[in-house]
Design a protein around this motif. Structure first.
Motif, mmCIF file in Angstrom:
data_model
loop_
_atom_site.group_PDB
_atom_site.id
_atom_site.type_symbol
_atom_site.label_atom_id
_atom_site.label_comp_id
_atom_site.label_asym_id
_atom_site.label_seq_id
_atom_site.Cartn_x
_atom_site.Cartn_y
_atom_site.Cartn_z
ATOM 1 N N GLU A 19 0.832 -1.192 0.000
ATOM 2 C CA GLU A 19 0.000 0.000 0.000
ATOM 3 C C GLU A 19 0.865 1.240 0.000
ATOM 4 O OE1 GLU A 19 -3.123 0.263 2.860
ATOM 5 O OE2 GLU A 19 -3.613 -1.855 2.695
ATOM 6 N N THR A 20 0.392 2.247 -0.696
ATOM 7 C CA THR A 20 0.989 3.575 -0.657
ATOM 8 C C THR A 20 -0.123 4.522 -0.208
ATOM 9 O OG1 THR A 20 0.423 4.208 -2.922
ATOM 10 C CG2 THR A 20 2.474 2.955 -2.614
ATOM 11 N N ASP A 21 0.152 5.797 -0.203
ATOM 12 C CA ASP A 21 -0.874 6.759 0.200
ATOM 13 C C ASP A 21 -2.138 6.659 -0.643
ATOM 14 O OD1 ASP A 21 0.726 7.733 2.215
ATOM 15 O OD2 ASP A 21 1.443 9.448 1.054
ATOM 16 N N ARG A 22 -1.965 6.463 -1.956
ATOM 17 C CA ARG A 22 -3.118 6.480 -2.856
ATOM 18 C C ARG A 22 -3.462 5.145 -3.500
ATOM 19 N NH1 ARG A 22 -1.810 11.079 -7.051
ATOM 20 N NH2 ARG A 22 0.221 10.053 -7.044
ATOM 21 N N LEU A 23 -2.612 4.129 -3.295
ATOM 22 C CA LEU A 23 -2.728 2.904 -4.084
ATOM 23 C C LEU A 23 -2.728 1.625 -3.263
ATOM 24 C CD1 LEU A 23 -0.069 3.874 -6.771
ATOM 25 C CD2 LEU A 23 -2.557 4.107 -6.977
ATOM 26 N N HIS A 24 -3.412 0.619 -3.809
ATOM 27 C CA HIS A 24 -3.301 -0.780 -3.372
ATOM 28 C C HIS A 24 -2.564 -1.509 -4.495
ATOM 29 C CE1 HIS A 24 -6.157 -0.662 -0.038
ATOM 30 N NE2 HIS A 24 -7.050 -0.102 -0.819
ATOM 31 N N LEU A 25 -1.518 -2.211 -4.169
ATOM 32 C CA LEU A 25 -0.845 -3.092 -5.119
ATOM 33 C C LEU A 25 -1.130 -4.498 -4.628
ATOM 34 C CD1 LEU A 25 0.976 -0.359 -4.786
ATOM 35 C CD2 LEU A 25 2.579 -1.636 -6.203
ATOM 36 N N LEU A 80 1.904 -7.523 -9.834
ATOM 37 C CA LEU A 80 0.825 -6.984 -9.009
ATOM 38 C C LEU A 80 -0.030 -6.035 -9.832
ATOM 39 C CD1 LEU A 80 2.723 -6.153 -5.685
ATOM 40 C CD2 LEU A 80 1.190 -8.087 -6.122
ATOM 41 N N GLY A 81 -1.331 -6.099 -9.603
ATOM 42 C CA GLY A 81 -2.231 -5.106 -10.151
ATOM 43 C C GLY A 81 -2.209 -3.899 -9.228
ATOM 44 N N VAL A 82 -2.297 -2.733 -9.814
ATOM 45 C CA VAL A 82 -2.273 -1.499 -9.029
ATOM 46 C C VAL A 82 -3.641 -0.831 -9.168
ATOM 47 C CG1 VAL A 82 -1.170 0.742 -8.722
ATOM 48 C CG2 VAL A 82 0.208 -1.252 -9.353
ATOM 49 N N PHE A 83 -4.241 -0.502 -8.011
ATOM 50 C CA PHE A 83 -5.587 0.053 -7.980
ATOM 51 C C PHE A 83 -5.624 1.294 -7.102
ATOM 52 C CE2 PHE A 83 -5.780 -4.376 -8.968
ATOM 53 C CZ PHE A 83 -6.758 -4.469 -9.939
ATOM 54 N N ARG A 84 -6.393 2.280 -7.528
ATOM 55 C CA ARG A 84 -6.579 3.496 -6.738
ATOM 56 C C ARG A 84 -7.427 3.167 -5.518
ATOM 57 N NH1 ARG A 84 -6.881 8.768 -10.196
ATOM 58 N NH2 ARG A 84 -7.765 9.474 -8.234
ATOM 59 N N LYS A 85 -7.059 3.717 -4.381
ATOM 60 C CA LYS A 85 -7.845 3.529 -3.160
ATOM 61 C C LYS A 85 -9.172 4.289 -3.219
ATOM 62 C CE LYS A 85 -4.114 2.803 0.179
ATOM 63 N NZ LYS A 85 -3.455 3.363 1.375
ATOM 64 N N ASP A 86 -9.165 5.475 -3.825
ATOM 65 C CA ASP A 86 -10.352 6.337 -3.778
ATOM 66 C C ASP A 86 -11.499 5.855 -4.653
ATOM 67 O OD1 ASP A 86 -9.142 6.971 -6.202
ATOM 68 O OD2 ASP A 86 -9.318 9.136 -5.940
ATOM 69 N N ASP A 88 -11.121 2.490 -6.531
ATOM 70 C CA ASP A 88 -10.827 1.104 -6.896
ATOM 71 C C ASP A 88 -10.682 0.906 -8.403
ATOM 72 O OD1 ASP A 88 -10.151 -1.470 -6.021
ATOM 73 O OD2 ASP A 88 -12.146 -2.219 -6.528
ATOM 74 N N ALA A 89 -10.127 1.901 -9.088
ATOM 75 C CA ALA A 89 -9.897 1.802 -10.533
ATOM 76 C C ALA A 89 -8.515 1.210 -10.791
ATOM 77 C CB ALA A 89 -9.996 3.188 -11.163
ATOM 78 N N LEU A 90 -8.415 0.415 -11.857
ATOM 79 C CA LEU A 90 -7.137 -0.159 -12.255
ATOM 80 C C LEU A 90 -6.214 0.943 -12.761
ATOM 81 C CD1 LEU A 90 -5.320 -2.654 -12.906
ATOM 82 C CD2 LEU A 90 -6.375 -2.619 -15.188
ATOM 83 N N VAL A 91 -5.050 1.050 -12.145
ATOM 84 C CA VAL A 91 -4.022 1.982 -12.599
ATOM 85 C C VAL A 91 -3.120 1.282 -13.608
ATOM 86 C CG1 VAL A 91 -1.988 3.312 -11.874
ATOM 87 C CG2 VAL A 91 -4.082 3.347 -10.493
ATOM 88 N N GLY A 92 -2.764 0.029 -13.323
ATOM 89 C CA GLY A 92 -1.894 -0.693 -14.242
ATOM 90 C C GLY A 92 -1.394 -1.994 -13.654
ATOM 91 N N SER A 93 -0.412 -2.544 -14.323
ATOM 92 C CA SER A 93 0.239 -3.779 -13.910
ATOM 93 C C SER A 93 1.723 -3.482 -13.740
ATOM 94 C CB SER A 93 0.033 -4.856 -14.976
ATOM 95 O OG SER A 93 0.687 -6.049 -14.611
ATOM 96 N N PHE A 94 2.275 -3.887 -12.605
ATOM 97 C CA PHE A 94 3.676 -3.643 -12.290
ATOM 98 C C PHE A 94 4.314 -4.956 -11.888
ATOM 99 C CE2 PHE A 94 1.908 0.420 -12.481
ATOM 100 C CZ PHE A 94 2.923 1.338 -12.643
ATOM 101 N N CYS A 95 5.546 -5.162 -12.309
ATOM 102 C CA CYS A 95 6.196 -6.460 -12.130
ATOM 103 C C CYS A 95 7.687 -6.284 -11.886
ATOM 104 C CB CYS A 95 5.981 -7.283 -13.398
ATOM 105 S SG CYS A 95 6.781 -8.886 -13.405
ATOM 106 N N LEU A 96 8.223 -7.160 -11.064
ATOM 107 C CA LEU A 96 9.666 -7.336 -10.974
ATOM 108 C C LEU A 96 9.959 -8.743 -11.483
ATOM 109 C CD1 LEU A 96 10.563 -5.723 -7.539
ATOM 110 C CD2 LEU A 96 11.088 -4.839 -9.822
ATOM 111 N N THR A 97 10.811 -8.842 -12.501
ATOM 112 C CA THR A 97 11.172 -10.112 -13.109
ATOM 113 C C THR A 97 12.617 -10.429 -12.763
ATOM 114 O OG1 THR A 97 9.631 -9.794 -14.938
ATOM 115 C CG2 THR A 97 11.442 -11.353 -15.295
ATOM 116 N N LEU A 119 0.706 8.437 -10.382
ATOM 117 C CA LEU A 119 0.350 7.140 -9.804
ATOM 118 C C LEU A 119 1.330 6.046 -10.204
ATOM 119 C CD1 LEU A 119 -3.507 7.377 -10.397
ATOM 120 C CD2 LEU A 119 -2.293 7.700 -8.227
ATOM 121 N N SER A 120 1.770 6.061 -11.443
ATOM 122 C CA SER A 120 2.733 5.047 -11.892
ATOM 123 C C SER A 120 4.068 5.195 -11.169
ATOM 124 C CB SER A 120 2.939 5.136 -13.407
ATOM 125 O OG SER A 120 1.768 4.752 -14.085
ATOM 126 N N THR A 121 4.495 6.417 -10.949
ATOM 127 C CA THR A 121 5.737 6.641 -10.206
ATOM 128 C C THR A 121 5.591 6.122 -8.782
ATOM 129 O OG1 THR A 121 6.207 8.585 -11.552
ATOM 130 C CG2 THR A 121 7.411 8.386 -9.472
#
Length: 187
Positions: A19-25, A80-86, A88-97, A119-121
């Protein structure tokens, strides 16, 4: 950042929620397929990332139901899928490979309607912090096709050092393209 998963080595990790201030991953679930499908209709996502083109609904179902869970199960792709807390919209997909011992590649795409808000940053920073801590990464690499200026801007905001250009690294639509490569070292 709040890490609600089990810290430890990559092979021992199960999916985590950050979790970040604005996001659920969080790990993708089957009901996310519709939002993934909608986002991946974007021409830039289909051009600059390795998603199928055209991107069908079946591709979204496979991504959330098979690809992402298998990545965690094998300890190779931590998606991980990234979603806005406010809203619950999909922001994107982020991955470490995992590339090699202690080296991971940061990959991502962002839904067009969620771009330009930082949000992506925020999501990428959370992924990198988690990678340095939980995966014990000493280096996180970033790769992007030359011309993907949005990806390069995000990388620069993260402090990734551009290290070079790889000539004709891959074929896209049958044509060779150059790629940028950069790295972020563990603080």
């Amino acid at each position: 950042m709040n890490d609600q998963g089990d810290p430890g080595r990559a092979s021992a990790l199960g999916p985590v929620t950050l979790e970040t201030d604005r996001l659920h991953l969080r790990p993708f679930v089957a009901t996310d397929a519709e939002a993934v499908h909608a986002a991946c209709q974007d021409a830039d996502i289909q051009y600059y990332t390795p998603v199928a083109s055209p991107f069908r609904y079946e591709d979204a179902e496979k991504y959330v139901g098979e690809t992402a869970p298998q990545g965690w199960a094998t300890g190779r792709d931590f998606i991980l899928g990234v979603f806005r807390k406010d809203k619950d919209a999909l922001v994107g997909s982020f991955c470490l490979t995992k590339m090699s011992q202690g080296v991971y590649e940061l990959g991502y795409w962002a839904a067009p309607e969620e771009r330009g808000q930082g949000l992506s940053t925020e999501a990428a920073r959370a992924m990198c912090e988690w990678g340095f801590t939980a995966l014990e990464a000493h280096r996180i690499e970033w790769w992007a096709m030359v011309g993907n200026t949005a990806s390069r801007a995000l990388a620069e905001k993260l402090g990734i050092t551009l290290e070079g250009t790889l000539r004709n690294r891959s074929l896209v639509n049958g044509r060779p393209h150059d790629w940028w490569v950069g790295g972020l070292l563990k603080p």
